[in-house]
Write a protein that holds these residues in place. Structure first.
Motif, PDB file in Angstrom:
ATOM      1  N   ALA A 208       0.840  -1.211   0.000  1.00  0.00           N
ATOM      2  CA  ALA A 208       0.000   0.000   0.000  1.00  0.00           C
ATOM      3  C   ALA A 208       0.871   1.255   0.000  1.00  0.00           C
ATOM      4  CB  ALA A 208      -0.918  -0.016   1.208  1.00  0.00           C
ATOM      5  N   GLY A 209       0.547   2.174  -0.889  1.00  0.00           N
ATOM      6  CA  GLY A 209       1.314   3.418  -0.989  1.00  0.00           C
ATOM      7  C   GLY A 209       2.237   3.440  -2.201  1.00  0.00           C
ATOM      8  N   VAL A 210       2.529   2.254  -2.755  1.00  0.00           N
ATOM      9  CA  VAL A 210       3.417   2.189  -3.922  1.00  0.00           C
ATOM     10  C   VAL A 210       2.620   2.569  -5.168  1.00  0.00           C
ATOM     11  CG1 VAL A 210       4.686   0.586  -5.412  1.00  0.00           C
ATOM     12  CG2 VAL A 210       4.930   0.431  -2.917  1.00  0.00           C
ATOM     13  N   SER A 211       3.211   3.356  -6.067  1.00  0.00           N
ATOM     14  CA  SER A 211       2.481   3.724  -7.278  1.00  0.00           C
ATOM     15  C   SER A 211       3.365   3.561  -8.522  1.00  0.00           C
ATOM     16  CB  SER A 211       1.957   5.162  -7.192  1.00  0.00           C
ATOM     17  OG  SER A 211       3.029   6.053  -7.269  1.00  0.00           O
ATOM     18  N   ALA A 212       2.723   3.420  -9.664  1.00  0.00           N
ATOM     19  CA  ALA A 212       3.456   3.246 -10.928  1.00  0.00           C
ATOM     20  C   ALA A 212       2.602   3.779 -12.063  1.00  0.00           C
ATOM     21  CB  ALA A 212       3.732   1.763 -11.157  1.00  0.00           C
ATOM     22  N   GLU A 213       3.250   4.241 -13.133  1.00  0.00           N
ATOM     23  CA  GLU A 213       2.472   4.657 -14.301  1.00  0.00           C
ATOM     24  C   GLU A 213       2.095   3.416 -15.101  1.00  0.00           C
ATOM     25  OE1 GLU A 213       3.895   7.926 -16.723  1.00  0.00           O
ATOM     26  OE2 GLU A 213       2.735   7.131 -18.399  1.00  0.00           O
ATOM     27  N   PHE A 223      -6.768   4.202 -20.008  1.00  0.00           N
ATOM     28  CA  PHE A 223      -6.209   5.425 -19.424  1.00  0.00           C
ATOM     29  C   PHE A 223      -4.770   5.172 -19.020  1.00  0.00           C
ATOM     30  CE2 PHE A 223     -10.743   5.654 -18.787  1.00  0.00           C
ATOM     31  CZ  PHE A 223     -11.026   6.960 -19.184  1.00  0.00           C
ATOM     32  N   ARG A 224      -3.874   6.035 -19.499  1.00  0.00           N
ATOM     33  CA  ARG A 224      -2.466   5.938 -19.099  1.00  0.00           C
ATOM     34  C   ARG A 224      -2.205   6.990 -18.039  1.00  0.00           C
ATOM     35  NH1 ARG A 224       2.806   5.216 -22.810  1.00  0.00           N
ATOM     36  NH2 ARG A 224       4.335   5.465 -21.178  1.00  0.00           N
ATOM     37  N   GLU A 225      -2.147   6.566 -16.806  1.00  0.00           N
ATOM     38  CA  GLU A 225      -1.899   7.486 -15.696  1.00  0.00           C
ATOM     39  C   GLU A 225      -1.304   6.693 -14.545  1.00  0.00           C
ATOM     40  OE1 GLU A 225      -4.488  10.885 -14.688  1.00  0.00           O
ATOM     41  OE2 GLU A 225      -5.843  10.115 -16.226  1.00  0.00           O
ATOM     42  N   LYS A 226      -1.210   7.309 -13.366  1.00  0.00           N
ATOM     43  CA  LYS A 226      -0.657   6.619 -12.199  1.00  0.00           C
ATOM     44  C   LYS A 226      -1.665   5.633 -11.604  1.00  0.00           C
ATOM     45  CE  LYS A 226       3.512   7.920 -11.037  1.00  0.00           C
ATOM     46  NZ  LYS A 226       4.055   9.224 -10.772  1.00  0.00           N
ATOM     47  N   MET A 227      -1.146   4.490 -11.132  1.00  0.00           N
ATOM     48  CA  MET A 227      -1.950   3.532 -10.354  1.00  0.00           C
ATOM     49  C   MET A 227      -1.328   3.467  -8.962  1.00  0.00           C
ATOM     50  SD  MET A 227      -2.305  -0.581 -10.952  1.00  0.00           S
ATOM     51  CE  MET A 227      -0.703  -1.000 -10.227  1.00  0.00           C
ATOM     52  N   LEU A 228      -2.179   3.408  -7.953  1.00  0.00           N
ATOM     53  CA  LEU A 228      -1.707   3.361  -6.569  1.00  0.00           C
ATOM     54  C   LEU A 228      -2.207   2.075  -5.924  1.00  0.00           C
ATOM     55  CD1 LEU A 228      -0.603   5.008  -4.014  1.00  0.00           C
ATOM     56  CD2 LEU A 228      -2.979   5.704  -3.692  1.00  0.00           C
ATOM     57  N   ILE A 229      -1.311   1.373  -5.223  1.00  0.00           N
ATOM     58  CA  ILE A 229      -1.758   0.182  -4.489  1.00  0.00           C
ATOM     59  C   ILE A 229      -2.276   0.646  -3.117  1.00  0.00           C
ATOM     60  CG2 ILE A 229      -1.026  -2.040  -3.513  1.00  0.00           C
ATOM     61  CD1 ILE A 229       1.016  -2.227  -5.772  1.00  0.00           C
ATOM     62  N   LEU A 256       1.708  -2.882 -16.916  1.00  0.00           N
ATOM     63  CA  LEU A 256       2.571  -2.330 -15.871  1.00  0.00           C
ATOM     64  C   LEU A 256       3.810  -1.642 -16.438  1.00  0.00           C
ATOM     65  CD1 LEU A 256       2.405  -5.329 -13.376  1.00  0.00           C
ATOM     66  CD2 LEU A 256       1.367  -3.079 -13.065  1.00  0.00           C
ATOM     67  N   ALA A 257       4.050  -1.788 -17.733  1.00  0.00           N
ATOM     68  CA  ALA A 257       5.253  -1.191 -18.329  1.00  0.00           C
ATOM     69  C   ALA A 257       4.914  -0.613 -19.693  1.00  0.00           C
ATOM     70  CB  ALA A 257       6.341  -2.251 -18.440  1.00  0.00           C
ATOM     71  N   PRO A 258       4.042   0.426 -19.729  1.00  0.00           N
ATOM     72  CA  PRO A 258       3.599   0.938 -21.031  1.00  0.00           C
ATOM     73  C   PRO A 258       4.762   1.340 -21.926  1.00  0.00           C
ATOM     74  CG  PRO A 258       2.467   2.066 -19.218  1.00  0.00           C
ATOM     75  CD  PRO A 258       3.521   1.195 -18.598  1.00  0.00           C
ATOM     76  N   GLY A 259       4.770   0.791 -23.117  1.00  0.00           N
ATOM     77  CA  GLY A 259       5.784   1.187 -24.106  1.00  0.00           C
ATOM     78  C   GLY A 259       7.186   0.702 -23.800  1.00  0.00           C
ATOM     79  N   ARG A 260       7.373  -0.131 -22.789  1.00  0.00           N
ATOM     80  CA  ARG A 260       8.728  -0.596 -22.445  1.00  0.00           C
ATOM     81  C   ARG A 260       8.815  -2.106 -22.623  1.00  0.00           C
ATOM     82  NH1 ARG A 260      10.705   3.077 -18.144  1.00  0.00           N
ATOM     83  NH2 ARG A 260      12.615   1.824 -18.170  1.00  0.00           N
ATOM     84  N   GLN A 313       4.701 -10.677 -21.661  1.00  0.00           N
ATOM     85  CA  GLN A 313       3.265 -10.494 -21.912  1.00  0.00           C
ATOM     86  C   GLN A 313       2.484 -10.311 -20.599  1.00  0.00           C
ATOM     87  OE1 GLN A 313       1.082 -12.911 -24.613  1.00  0.00           O
ATOM     88  NE2 GLN A 313      -0.697 -11.754 -23.893  1.00  0.00           N
ATOM     89  N   GLN A 314       2.882 -11.068 -19.561  1.00  0.00           N
ATOM     90  CA  GLN A 314       2.162 -10.941 -18.279  1.00  0.00           C
ATOM     91  C   GLN A 314       2.339  -9.553 -17.673  1.00  0.00           C
ATOM     92  OE1 GLN A 314       2.198 -14.233 -15.504  1.00  0.00           O
ATOM     93  NE2 GLN A 314       3.163 -15.489 -17.068  1.00  0.00           N
ATOM     94  N   VAL A 315       3.549  -8.979 -17.862  1.00  0.00           N
ATOM     95  CA  VAL A 315       3.790  -7.623 -17.341  1.00  0.00           C
ATOM     96  C   VAL A 315       2.861  -6.616 -18.039  1.00  0.00           C
ATOM     97  CG1 VAL A 315       5.491  -5.744 -17.261  1.00  0.00           C
ATOM     98  CG2 VAL A 315       6.185  -8.072 -16.676  1.00  0.00           C
ATOM     99  N   HIS A 316       2.603  -6.840 -19.314  1.00  0.00           N
ATOM    100  CA  HIS A 316       1.767  -5.895 -20.080  1.00  0.00           C
ATOM    101  C   HIS A 316       0.281  -6.226 -20.007  1.00  0.00           C
ATOM    102  CE1 HIS A 316       5.254  -3.879 -21.719  1.00  0.00           C
ATOM    103  NE2 HIS A 316       5.773  -5.069 -21.976  1.00  0.00           N
TER     104      HIS A 316
END
Ligand SMILES: Cc1cc2nc3c(=O)[nH]c(=O)nc-3n(C[C@H](O)[C@H](O)[C@H](O)COP(=O)(O)OP(=O)(O)OC[C@H]3O[C@@H](n4cnc5c(N)ncnc54)[C@H](O)[C@@H]3O)c2cc1C
Length: 388
Positions: A208-213, A223-229, A256-260, A313-316
């Motif tokens: 909880a508190g960790v976030s990622a784009e 929607f491509r934005e921040k996600m917060l756990i 979890l890794a847009p465009g990467r 694939q699982q990451v995406h």
């Protein structure tokens, strides 16, 4: 004694006040009946106390409704520029935070004070602590609160949605619509955190508190934005946005890794293919704790190209089946509402019940996160206020 007006506006929030101002300016005797002891309580808590009062990139595509065309007319006739002009007339300082979202530099109180001042200038009567108990229609509309009775040829329902009951949300608008035999699209929590089902919940809630784009997608929207756990699931702008489109039967997909490409480095023969190397790559894309936890549960089955492609694939494509939402207590808006088939898009008046209008969040028009819900409140309020 019955108090007579030209129009009664039920609810002194964003839409009701804008409607009252526009109608008052046109010389109508207007009363706003508000059951709280203050006007605009939701405006006061909005945007973290700074009120994200509009969005300069407002387009009809920023709204959900069973009829995506319905909001176009009102939105075109009262634009973000119109509201900005009002804000500037009152010398309220503001800034663009991100993605066209305009916030007060100071406090949301300035927006409520501005609307109150405009109401005073337009001779609007404000009646607080006025909980409406009943509304009926004879020759005119009769509205009864706990301690007074009112009549008028027009009633505007601006009682909002069901979100945040502790600051005064009620089902009054929907109940009244049912009383008049109007269709309602099921009201549901929107812009709301989602609750993770097991096993994802025990895997990730410690973070909880960790976030990622991320890119969150569901039902053809993304929607491509921040996600917060969170302690119970997921939140942050990407999740709040997609929550308005999510239904229990639908899966949610998170990239979890847009465009990467996380595993690209491991395809180089000079890089060892092992957990340490993969962890290093994943940590470049996700916060360390999240990357490490993800790897614990998604270790590649082997170090072959195929297994790495599967990991990639699982990451995406993290497919989630949330167990539910955090409900109206935490929802920023209510999706669904009075079916727009029942209303004129130009005036917000009921087709079947002349003189009865519905505006703001109680109508089946819901904005994305970012100032769009207030823009709908201002625009639908102005449309009705000008038509009264
Ligand atoms: C925490 C939070 C933050 C938000 N931040 C933003 C933001 O920054 N930008 C944005 O665009 N949107 C934001 N929203 C959404 C936005 O506040 C609403 O969409 C908007 O206020 C809807 O306006 P409305 O006038 O339709 O309803 P409301 O503003 O909810 O007003 C309805 C009014 O009716 C009154 N009422 C209800 N029932 C009765 C009754 N029976 N009798 C008399 N009065 C009654 C209520 O007390 C209330 O004053 C936020 C919402 C929340 C909950």
């Amino acid at each position: 004694m019955i108090q007579k007006f030209d129009a009664l506006i039920l609810g002194g929030g964003a839409a009701g006040l804008m409607c009252a101002i526009e109608a008052g300016k046109r010389g109508h005797r207007v009363a706003v009946l508000e059951h709280s002891d203050k006007l605009g309580k939701k405006i006061l808590i909005s945007g973290g106390g700074r009120c994200n009062f509009t969005n300069i990139h407002c387009r009809p595509e920023n709204f959900l409704s069973a009829n995506p065309h319905f909001a176009k007319s009102a939105l075109a006739r009262y634009t973000p520029a119109d509201f900005i002009a009002l804000v500037e007339k009152h010398l309220i300082r503001y800034h663009e935070k991100t993605l066209g979202q305009l916030f007060c530099d100071g406090s949301a109180r300035e927006i409520v004070a501005m609307l109150e001042e405009e109401c005073r200038a337009a001779n609007v009567t404000i009646i607080l602590n006025s909980r409406i108990q009943e509304a009926s229609r004879g020759d005119e509309f009769r509205v009864r609160s706990e301690n007074a009775e009112f009549s008028a040829p027009a009633v505007v329902v601006a009682t909002g949605g069901l979100s945040i009951p502790k600051i005064g949300a009620t089902s009054f608008g929907y109940d009244l619509a049912r009383q008049f035999g109007l269709k309602i699209r099921e009201p549901r929590p929107g812009l709301v955190p989602l609750v993770l089902a097991q096993p994802d919940r025990s895997r990730y809630s410690e973070l909880a508190g960790v976030s990622a784009e991320v890119i969150a997608s569901c039902d053809g929207q993304q929607f491509r934005e921040k996600m917060l756990i969170t302690h119970r699931g997921l939140s942050g702008p990407a999740i709040l946005q997609i929550s308005s489109y999510w239904e229990k039967s639908l899966p949610l997909k998170v990239d979890l890794a847009p465009g990467r490409a996380v595993t690209d480095a491991l395809l180089d023969p000079k890089v060892p293919r092992n957990l340490t190397a993969l962890r290093t790559e994943l940590r470049k894309v996700l916060p360390i704790r999240f990357a490490d936890r993800w790897l614990e549960h998604h270790k590649p089955a082997a170090w072959t190209n195929a297994a790495l492609a599967d990991f990639e694939q699982q990451v995406h494509d993290w497919i989630i089946h949330p167990s539910g939402t955090e409900g109206f207590e935490k929802a920023e808006v209510t999706t669904g509402g009075i079916d727009t088939d029942e209303l004129s898009a130009k005036t917000m008046e009921c087709r079947k019940v002349p003189g009865l209008y519905f505006i703001g969040e109680v109508v089946d028009v819901t904005g994305h996160l970012g100032g769009f819900n207030f823009q709908w409140a201002w625009a639908s309020g102005a449309a009705a206020g000008r038509a009264l």
